[in-house]
Design a protein around this motif. Sequence first.
Motif, mmCIF file in Angstrom:
data_model
loop_
_atom_site.group_PDB
_atom_site.id
_atom_site.type_symbol
_atom_site.label_atom_id
_atom_site.label_comp_id
_atom_site.label_asym_id
_atom_site.label_seq_id
_atom_site.Cartn_x
_atom_site.Cartn_y
_atom_site.Cartn_z
ATOM 1 N N ASN A 103 5.292 -34.242 18.300
ATOM 2 C CA ASN A 103 4.508 -35.412 17.887
ATOM 3 C C ASN A 103 4.549 -35.634 16.381
ATOM 4 O O ASN A 103 3.726 -36.337 15.818
ATOM 5 N N LEU A 104 5.541 -35.022 15.722
ATOM 6 C CA LEU A 104 5.697 -35.170 14.276
ATOM 7 C C LEU A 104 7.140 -35.577 14.010
ATOM 8 O O LEU A 104 8.076 -34.907 14.455
ATOM 9 N N SER A 105 7.324 -36.674 13.296
ATOM 10 C CA SER A 105 8.682 -37.148 13.016
ATOM 11 C C SER A 105 8.837 -37.436 11.534
ATOM 12 O O SER A 105 7.865 -37.716 10.823
ATOM 13 N N VAL A 106 10.088 -37.366 11.060
ATOM 14 C CA VAL A 106 10.382 -37.596 9.648
ATOM 15 C C VAL A 106 11.578 -38.540 9.548
ATOM 16 O O VAL A 106 12.518 -38.470 10.352
ATOM 17 N N TYR A 107 11.530 -39.441 8.575
ATOM 18 C CA TYR A 107 12.616 -40.400 8.365
ATOM 19 C C TYR A 107 12.794 -40.616 6.864
ATOM 20 O O TYR A 107 11.808 -40.734 6.137
ATOM 21 N N VAL A 155 6.757 -39.381 6.860
ATOM 22 C CA VAL A 155 6.384 -38.481 7.946
ATOM 23 C C VAL A 155 5.305 -39.176 8.766
ATOM 24 O O VAL A 155 4.339 -39.713 8.210
ATOM 25 N N SER A 156 5.454 -39.177 10.080
ATOM 26 C CA SER A 156 4.446 -39.783 10.951
ATOM 27 C C SER A 156 4.012 -38.769 11.993
ATOM 28 O O SER A 156 4.813 -37.978 12.489
ATOM 29 N N GLY A 157 2.719 -38.801 12.297
ATOM 30 C CA GLY A 157 2.177 -37.858 13.272
ATOM 31 C C GLY A 157 0.666 -37.861 13.264
ATOM 32 O O GLY A 157 0.028 -38.752 12.681
ATOM 33 N N PRO A 158 0.047 -36.859 13.869
ATOM 34 C CA PRO A 158 -1.423 -36.786 13.929
ATOM 35 C C PRO A 158 -2.036 -36.678 12.541
ATOM 36 O O PRO A 158 -1.496 -35.998 11.651
ATOM 37 N N ALA A 159 -3.178 -37.338 12.358
ATOM 38 C CA ALA A 159 -3.831 -37.367 11.051
ATOM 39 C C ALA A 159 -4.163 -35.968 10.548
ATOM 40 O O ALA A 159 -3.943 -35.649 9.365
#
Length: 314
Positions: A208-212, A168-172
């Motif tokens: 602004n939040l993505s998942v892979y 998961v990538s996005g704001p801290a």
Amino acid sequence: MAIIKLSATERRRLSVFFTCLSLAVIAWIFTTLSDPIPYTVREVLTFKNAPQKRAFHSLQPDTVDVTIKGTGWQMLFSKMNGDGKPITVDLHTLENRNYVVLSTQLKQINAGKEGVSQILAIDPDTLYFDFSNRLVKKVPVQLVSGVSYQKQFAISGNITVRPAYVTVSGPAERLKEITSWKTDSLKLSGINETVNTRVNLSPSNEGNLSVYPKSVQAIIPVDEFTEKTLDIPVKLINNNYADVKVFPQKIKVTFTTSLNRYPDMDEDLFEAVADLDLWRDKGYTMLPVKLIRVPPFCKIVKVEPANIDFIIKK
């Protein structure tokens, strides 16, 4: 009312007239639809070359109004079939600013389009983005399922999810709140064999939040179950006396187990205890038997006897 009768020659002339008129109308329509004209359609945006060190959130919808120069035929087919390939926008300029000007990418966008139609303009022409520090975090996948089984069948082992973790990538600040990621609900009924299927992950509702990756493989082992009975010895706990006898020394435990594991089920996999403190502290005359170890995916049907006698020799 008088009926006008036409001669064969007049009927032929009339037929030729309407035939010529029809051909002229068809030729006019064909010529008109073949001429290039500008028309507007709604198209979806997709992004590439997103910044790796900055989390972004689009401040406008993911669809835009696109003015296209194409033939009337292309306009007609676009209305009938809907929009096809989305517009891909390059976000490499977001490394040092918070907006993208689409008109500067028209040549690149048109080069990637199929057919002869060309994009003349996009509204809005400038896309704005909100930014924050970008972090990446791995979290376990949580399978959401509702599975019912055929009679005498049940889950016979641990569920396997591959991969077990997703990125998961996005704001801290937002990532601190995320400890797992759920899948879409897997609903199955009347199952009588092992399930091996792909399940989509629950999509992110935040730009602004993505998942892979976007999906995982779920394996649910299923087997037919039957009953088995074993004689299990009873261990006495909290025994401070030198000589204590219990009757019976073994109890019969009936349980369900999968057919594959049936031959491997023996008394060493179970542990039954009786607590002598119940007599000393509470005055019990018979001690209830408690199973403190049972093999996984086994269901206890009955324990006989449920209470045992004891004699203490002082």
